[in-house]
Design a protein around this motif. Structure first.
Motif, PDB file in Angstrom:
ATOM      1  N   ASP A 168       0.815  -1.215   0.000  1.00  0.00           N
ATOM      2  CA  ASP A 168       0.000   0.000   0.000  1.00  0.00           C
ATOM      3  C   ASP A 168       0.848   1.264   0.000  1.00  0.00           C
ATOM      4  O   ASP A 168       0.454   2.290  -0.535  1.00  0.00           O
ATOM      5  CB  ASP A 168      -0.924   0.015   1.225  1.00  0.00           C
ATOM      6  N   LEU A 169       2.029   1.147   0.613  1.00  0.00           N
ATOM      7  CA  LEU A 169       2.940   2.289   0.634  1.00  0.00           C
ATOM      8  C   LEU A 169       3.366   2.627  -0.790  1.00  0.00           C
ATOM      9  O   LEU A 169       3.401   3.787  -1.194  1.00  0.00           O
ATOM     10  CB  LEU A 169       4.173   1.913   1.467  1.00  0.00           C
ATOM     11  N   ALA A 171       1.766   1.640  -3.614  1.00  0.00           N
ATOM     12  CA  ALA A 171       0.606   2.038  -4.419  1.00  0.00           C
ATOM     13  C   ALA A 171       0.269   3.508  -4.185  1.00  0.00           C
ATOM     14  O   ALA A 171       0.019   4.255  -5.133  1.00  0.00           O
ATOM     15  CB  ALA A 171      -0.589   1.157  -4.069  1.00  0.00           C
ATOM     16  N   SER A 172       0.285   3.930  -2.929  1.00  0.00           N
ATOM     17  CA  SER A 172      -0.106   5.315  -2.669  1.00  0.00           C
ATOM     18  C   SER A 172       0.958   6.275  -3.184  1.00  0.00           C
ATOM     19  O   SER A 172       0.646   7.381  -3.608  1.00  0.00           O
ATOM     20  CB  SER A 172      -0.381   5.540  -1.187  1.00  0.00           C
ATOM     21  N   PHE A 173       2.202   5.825  -3.178  1.00  0.00           N
ATOM     22  CA  PHE A 173       3.262   6.678  -3.740  1.00  0.00           C
ATOM     23  C   PHE A 173       3.088   6.809  -5.255  1.00  0.00           C
ATOM     24  O   PHE A 173       3.278   7.885  -5.826  1.00  0.00           O
ATOM     25  CB  PHE A 173       4.632   6.093  -3.412  1.00  0.00           C
ATOM     26  N   GLN A 174       2.715   5.734  -5.890  1.00  0.00           N
ATOM     27  CA  GLN A 174       2.467   5.794  -7.337  1.00  0.00           C
ATOM     28  C   GLN A 174       1.317   6.738  -7.647  1.00  0.00           C
ATOM     29  O   GLN A 174       1.354   7.491  -8.607  1.00  0.00           O
ATOM     30  CB  GLN A 174       2.161   4.400  -7.884  1.00  0.00           C
ATOM     31  N   LEU A 175       0.294   6.690  -6.792  1.00  0.00           N
ATOM     32  CA  LEU A 175      -0.843   7.593  -7.001  1.00  0.00           C
ATOM     33  C   LEU A 175      -0.441   9.051  -6.857  1.00  0.00           C
ATOM     34  O   LEU A 175      -0.955   9.923  -7.538  1.00  0.00           O
ATOM     35  CB  LEU A 175      -1.947   7.280  -5.994  1.00  0.00           C
ATOM     36  N   LEU A 176       0.502   9.308  -5.943  1.00  0.00           N
ATOM     37  CA  LEU A 176       0.979  10.686  -5.779  1.00  0.00           C
ATOM     38  C   LEU A 176       1.658  11.183  -7.050  1.00  0.00           C
ATOM     39  O   LEU A 176       1.817  12.374  -7.242  1.00  0.00           O
ATOM     40  CB  LEU A 176       1.982  10.775  -4.634  1.00  0.00           C
ATOM     41  N   GLY A 177       2.078  10.240  -7.907  1.00  0.00           N
ATOM     42  CA  GLY A 177       2.670  10.638  -9.180  1.00  0.00           C
ATOM     43  C   GLY A 177       4.079  10.114  -9.392  1.00  0.00           C
ATOM     44  O   GLY A 177       4.739  10.503 -10.343  1.00  0.00           O
ATOM     45  N   GLY A 178       4.548   9.250  -8.499  1.00  0.00           N
ATOM     46  CA  GLY A 178       5.919   8.762  -8.613  1.00  0.00           C
ATOM     47  C   GLY A 178       6.087   7.808  -9.782  1.00  0.00           C
ATOM     48  O   GLY A 178       5.243   6.954 -10.006  1.00  0.00           O
ATOM     49  N   ASN A 179       7.189   7.966 -10.539  1.00  0.00           N
ATOM     50  CA  ASN A 179       7.497   6.985 -11.580  1.00  0.00           C
ATOM     51  C   ASN A 179       8.371   5.881 -10.982  1.00  0.00           C
ATOM     52  O   ASN A 179       8.670   5.886  -9.792  1.00  0.00           O
ATOM     53  CB  ASN A 179       8.173   7.645 -12.787  1.00  0.00           C
ATOM     54  N   GLU A 182      11.661   6.940  -9.254  1.00  0.00           N
ATOM     55  CA  GLU A 182      11.397   7.639  -7.991  1.00  0.00           C
ATOM     56  C   GLU A 182      10.900   6.674  -6.920  1.00  0.00           C
ATOM     57  O   GLU A 182      11.192   6.829  -5.742  1.00  0.00           O
ATOM     58  CB  GLU A 182      10.364   8.748  -8.227  1.00  0.00           C
ATOM     59  N   VAL A 187      11.008   5.206  -2.036  1.00  0.00           N
ATOM     60  CA  VAL A 187      10.257   4.261  -1.210  1.00  0.00           C
ATOM     61  C   VAL A 187      11.034   2.971  -0.996  1.00  0.00           C
ATOM     62  O   VAL A 187      11.360   2.611   0.138  1.00  0.00           O
ATOM     63  CB  VAL A 187       8.870   3.938  -1.811  1.00  0.00           C
TER      64      VAL A 187
END
Ligand code: ATP
Ligand code: MG
Lengths: 272, 282
Positions: A168-169, A171-179, A182, A187
């Motif tokens: 989940d950590l 997934a939520s980072f990806q949602l923030l826009g991380g490629n 990054e 993470v």
């Protein structure tokens, strides 16, 4: 306001306790010094009384250490330290990179797994003679040996660390826009840091052992060769002195590691 | 002079954002079934749900009825087992980065301080801004969520409610057009909750955001939303939908005591209480 007051209060707690801790730590230290002095005294007296061909004497060892210190002990220590540090840097970084990448690519990891396990099943120290044949008598075979030993320990730990990351950590980072890059940087790598560092910590004494073992077998310089020379001449005082130096080096190394870990994992103190 | 609240309830026309064309979010017969060790768990029965542009929709329902699952579908973290999930009229087939998602679970980065967590999105290539601007915006957001003085605390050193506020701030900082919020204020004390509701309401209005908001608190749902959707107990389906025809801006501190609010609360509670009871039976 109230929140700030509460947190100030809790911050006081450990400090108050720390005074008491320092008190008892001093008592423990005094006890340890007494035991140490007693031990050396008994050794010295018993050695003089019953002969010291095999046990040497604390006084002889001290004299020998002093002679070495004026002489070329530094050269030997430096040689061993260089082998260790270069091996740690190479093996450590390779272990981290391979661990992170394989940790995030389950398919490749499954394919490579048997090969890695098979390689790791060889007692690595026993590769020393082979490496000496390949790389000669100087630093290189020891560096390679340290590198291999460190690589595996760090790799396995890093790999386990990546596996333990909360999905989940990510997934939520990806949602923030991380490629993807990054995601690794911000993470995956920091989340595995606890594991990477504990892998490195475990690897430290093994690195020292690997370097000295290589030197014991064949070397012109290094603490291991010092030890080997003394042993070949049945020079017990030299053997003990060399072991003492190795011990000091081991303590130094693990102390440095502890400090580094505390600094890098500051954020975990609160969690603990 | 009649009491201000009474006027508020009486006759302000309900705004109808759905008139604005394509809905922002649309679930068309979307359902979700999980397979857990060979067993089927239906989290969501086929659901039809539309959230218009700039509309604020609240989901309430008993625990385990599929509220979080619904948000996960909209965020593209899950694919529907059947049916379709559309965003701006386009099926969601990958992560939906146009939404800001404040998840129910804590997903702060534990090795970053509160300030560094809040600013993380602005460090990313896709949302990068100059460093000075990023710092300024982090400071603004810290004020907004009332965490001044805690910038340099790590998540483990913050309370549950404070962590929620950090999570809210790190999403608001990149100004998403749409917010998915999963019980964002659940861990806050009653007063702070009202304050945060008030700020959220203003912010949503200022930034013209669309919001899909999950809560256990029926009062919160009515206070904030244009529409409240009541889910049935698991497996979830929509049991009731009520428009909240209370005018804006709303006074979240006082509106609880108005007649219109009370009526709606009673009506919705009647729908919800059976389902809550069922949820407990299971
Ligand atoms: N990843 C998953 N794997 C298996 N089952 C899941 C998963 N996520 C949710 N479920 C199941 O789906 C159902 C709905 O879950 P969901 O998290 O959407 O509930 P919820 O309405 O958000 O509940 P709460 O109010 O307690 O947060 C639950 O019964 C849960 O057990
Ligand atoms: Mg939920």
């Amino acid at each position: 306001m109230t929140r700030a007051a509460v947190s100030a209060e809790t911050a006081d707690g450990p400090t108050a306790g720390a005074a008491g801790l320092a008190e008892s730590a001093r008592a423990v230290l005094i006890g340890q010094v007494v035991v140490g002095v007693l031990f050396l005294g008994v050794w010295e007296v018993a050695g003089r009384q019953f002969g010291h061909d095999w046990t040497s004497l604390p006084s002889l060892i001290a004299v020998r250490l002093a002679t070495w210190l004026i002489g070329d002990l530094w050269l030997h220590a430096l040689t061993t330290a260089t082998e260790m540090l270069v091996g740690l840097a190479l093996g450590g970084s390779a272990g981290v990179v391979v661990g992170l990448v394989l940790g995030r690519s389950p398919v490749i990891a499954t394919v490579l797994r048997p090969i890695i396990v098979a390689l790791y099943s060889v007692p690595l120290i026993t590769m020393a003679p082979l490496l000496i044949l390949w790389f000669g008598l100087d630093l290189e075979p020891k560096i390679v040996l340290v590198t291999i030993v460190v690589f595996f320990l760090v790799f396995f730990n890093t790999f386990a660390g990546v596996a333990a990351i909360d999905g989940d950590l990510i997934a939520s980072f990806q949602l923030l826009g991380g490629n993807r890059r990054e995601e690794f940087q911000k993470v995956v790598a920091p989340a595995s840091m606890v594991w990477i560092l504990s892998g490195l910590k475990i690897a430290l004494p093994y690195a020292l052992a690997a370097a000295t073992t290589g030197e014991l077998l064949a070397a012109r310089r290094g603490l291991g060769s010092l030890l080997a020379q003394a042993a070949h001449q049945f020079d017990m005082t030299g053997v003990y002195a060399a072991l003492l130096v190795l011990m000091a080096m081991g303590i130094l190394v693990s102390e440095v590691a502890n400090r580094l870990e505390r600094r890098l994992l500051r954020w975990r103190r609160a969690a603990a | 002079m009649p009491p201000r609240d009474a006027v508020m309830v009486a006759d302000a026309p309900a705004r109808d954002p759905r008139a604005a064309g394509v809905p922002k979010i649309e679930l068309v017969g979307a359902s979700k079934t999980f397979y857990v060790r060979g067993q089927e768990v239906t989290a969501l029965q086929p659901v039809d749900l539309t959230v218009g542009d700039q509309e604020f929709v609240a989901l309430v329902g008993p625990s385990g009825c599929g509220k979080s699952t619904t948000l996960n579908l909209v965020a593209g973290l899950l694919r529907p087992s059947r049916g379709e999930v559309l965003y701006d009229g386009v099926p969601v087939t990958a992560l939906n980065r146009r939404v800001g998602y404040i998840t129910q679970k804590d997903t702060l980065l534990p090795w970053r301080t509160a300030a560094a967590n809040i600013g993380v999105a602005l460090e990313l290539q896709s949302r990068a801004v100059p460093r000075a601007e990023a710092q300024e915006r982090v400071a603004q957001l810290i004020d907004l969520v009332g965490l001044r003085g805690f910038e340099n605390h790590y998540p483990a050193e913050l309370s549950g409610g404070m962590r929620k506020r950090v999570a809210l701030a790190r999403t608001l900082i990149y100004e998403p057009e749409c917010l998915l919020m999963d019980e964002p204020f659940g861990a806050l004390d009653a007063q702070l909750k009202l304050l945060m509701q008030d700020q959220l309401q203003q912010l949503v209005h200022q930034r013209r955001m669309t919001v899909l908001f999950v809560t256990h608190d029926l009062g919160e749902a009515i206070a904030l939303a244009d529409r409240v959707i009541v889910f049935s107990a698991r497996p979830g389906r929509i049991r009731a939908v009520r428009d909240v025809a209370l005018p804006r801006p709303r006074d979240v501190f006082k509106m609880r005591f108005t007649e219109g609010f009370g009526r709606l609360h009673e009506e919705l509670w009647d729908e919800l209480k059976d389902e809550v009871a069922k949820g407990v039976d299971v």
